[in-house]
Write an enzyme that holds these catalytic residues in place. Structure first.
Site, PDB file in Angstrom:
ATOM      1  CG  PHE A  73      -1.335  -1.404   1.620  1.00 39.14           C
ATOM      2  CD1 PHE A  73      -2.045  -2.194   0.733  1.00 39.14           C
ATOM      3  CD2 PHE A  73      -0.994  -1.922   2.854  1.00 39.14           C
ATOM      4  CE1 PHE A  73      -2.407  -3.487   1.081  1.00 39.14           C
ATOM      5  CE2 PHE A  73      -1.351  -3.208   3.205  1.00 39.14           C
ATOM      6  CZ  PHE A  73      -2.065  -3.993   2.319  1.00 39.14           C
ATOM      7  CG  ASP A  75       2.419   4.561   3.463  1.00 39.25           C
ATOM      8  OD1 ASP A  75       3.522   4.224   2.946  1.00 39.25           O
ATOM      9  OD2 ASP A  75       2.125   4.297   4.638  1.00 39.25           O
ATOM     10  CG  ASP A  93       2.242  -2.160   3.322  1.00 40.57           C
ATOM     11  OD1 ASP A  93       1.684  -1.827   4.386  1.00 40.57           O
ATOM     12  OD2 ASP A  93       2.497  -1.347   2.418  1.00 40.57           O
ATOM     13  CG  ASP A 126       3.431  -2.958  12.309  1.00 38.14           C
ATOM     14  OD1 ASP A 126       2.671  -1.981  12.231  1.00 38.14           O
ATOM     15  OD2 ASP A 126       3.033  -4.137  12.401  1.00 38.14           O
TER      16      ASP A 126
END
Length: 351
Positions: A250, A252, A321, A326
């Site tokens: 994803f 970002d 991801d 994390d």
């Protein structure tokens, strides 16, 4: 079998961006090294879909309420970088947008999870699409209260977040009997079909751009919505998707930072200077598209390297991801990481 041939178009777009990028490149050697270190660390931590539910703020139930919670969170999961904490330390003394919940101040993405839980605890049905569609009961003023900050900085893009709620409330009420669960059911166990259903019906999820004469698809929030359901339900019930491995990472602003720290992503001198000087990159700028597209392709390279060495590994781009994000959050306050490169600064509803 036919469904396995479906594609979101994200990986094809990422490969095109990587092949044509000017300011972002991928180090294959660094990806090989990252594959070894990331896989070993994930094994030591027993990293799996179980990790998702272990977070304090995520729902622990495996029911329709959890799907509703995930939908509203990923509907609003964008643009949490701070104007008052420009180096993004995330430290408690910062005045950045913060939500106090369960005895702790939450920032970034977790502030969104905290404010949703806070609203539910106050009896505000913030996970109910029909509620967002009722402007008498769910006024802009009430939504402003839901998004209130416990520090000086307000939530970024408040009007855009309200607009997303209104759009989704209208679409789900009129076309899906008031519940995102009906979208999940209509997808019939296909993650790709669910992503397509989301972006075709909800424009605020249609994360596409023009790059060098071609329309490219990134679909960060649509893909993470599907993946969060998959992880929450531990690949069962509402979370069963036979083609989940078709979903990419994803793209970002946080994961590119950790990929750069690992050496997987490399930037031109001009882009490096721009990001280090905390200058905004407009949404749709070719540099922004390259940062996101090359991040997707870099994670695909890492996954491919892991599977070459460990062909039976239970690994996909989603888990990679989750792990990278994390890890980036864990390391964000360490000087060596913050000095390597800040997050790039783009205000957008798409991430």
């Amino acid at each position: 079998m036919a469904c396995n041939l479906l594609s979101t178009g994200v990986l094809e777009s990422a490969k095109f961006i990587y092949d044509n990028a000017d300011d972002v490149t991928i180090s294959q050697e660094a990806c090989k090294h990252a594959a070894r270190s990331v896989y070993n660390s994930m094994q030591k931590k027993s990293y799996s879909t179980d990790t998702w539910s272990s977070n304090l703020l995520n729902p622990k139930s495996k029911d329709a309420g959890a799907v509703d919670w995930i939908f509203v969170v990923d509907l609003l999961n964008f643009s949490f970088w701070s104007d008052v904490d420009p180096t993004d330390t995330g430290k408690s003394e910062s005045n950045r947008f913060t939500v106090n919940w369960e005895g702790k101040g939450w920032t970034g993405y977790w502030s969104l999870c905290a404010l949703v839980n806070r609203a539910l605890a106050e009896g505000i049905p913030i996970t109910t699409p029909r509620f967002w569609n009722n402007t008498q009961k769910c006024s802009d003023e009430l939504l402003g209260y839901v998004f209130r900050s416990d520090t000086l900085e307000c939530v970024p893009l408040l009007s855009e977040r309200i607009a997303c709620l209104r759009e989704a409330g209208k679409v789900l009420t009129e076309n899906f009997e008031g519940s995102f669960i009906n979208c999940v059911k209509q997808a019939d166990g296909s993650a790709v079909a669910l992503v397509q259903l989301i972006v075709e019906n909800l424009p605020c999820f249609k994360d596409e751009a023009e790059y060098k004469g071609r329309s490219v698809k990134i679909y960060k929030r649509a893909q993470i919505l599907v993946s969060d359901i998959w992880a929450c339900f531990n690949q069962q019930s509402y979370g069963y998707f036979r083609d989940i491995d078709q979903i990419s990472m994803f793209a970002d602003y946080r994961v590119p930072q950790i990929l750069h720290h690992l050496g997987c992503l490399q930037y031109s001198d001009a882009l490096t200077s721009h990001i280090r000087n905390l200058q905004v990159i407009p949404n749709g700028d070719p540099r922004e598209i390259e940062l996101r597209g090359c991040s997707i392709w870099s994670v695909e390279m890492i996954k491919s390297e892991i599977l070459k060495t460990h062909p039976d590994a239970k690994i996909n781009s989603i888990l990679l991801d989750f792990y990278l994000w994390d890890t980036a959050k864990e390391l964000q306050s360490i000087t060596t990481v913050s000095e390597s490169i800040p997050c790039h600064r783009t205000r957008s509803i798409f991430y």
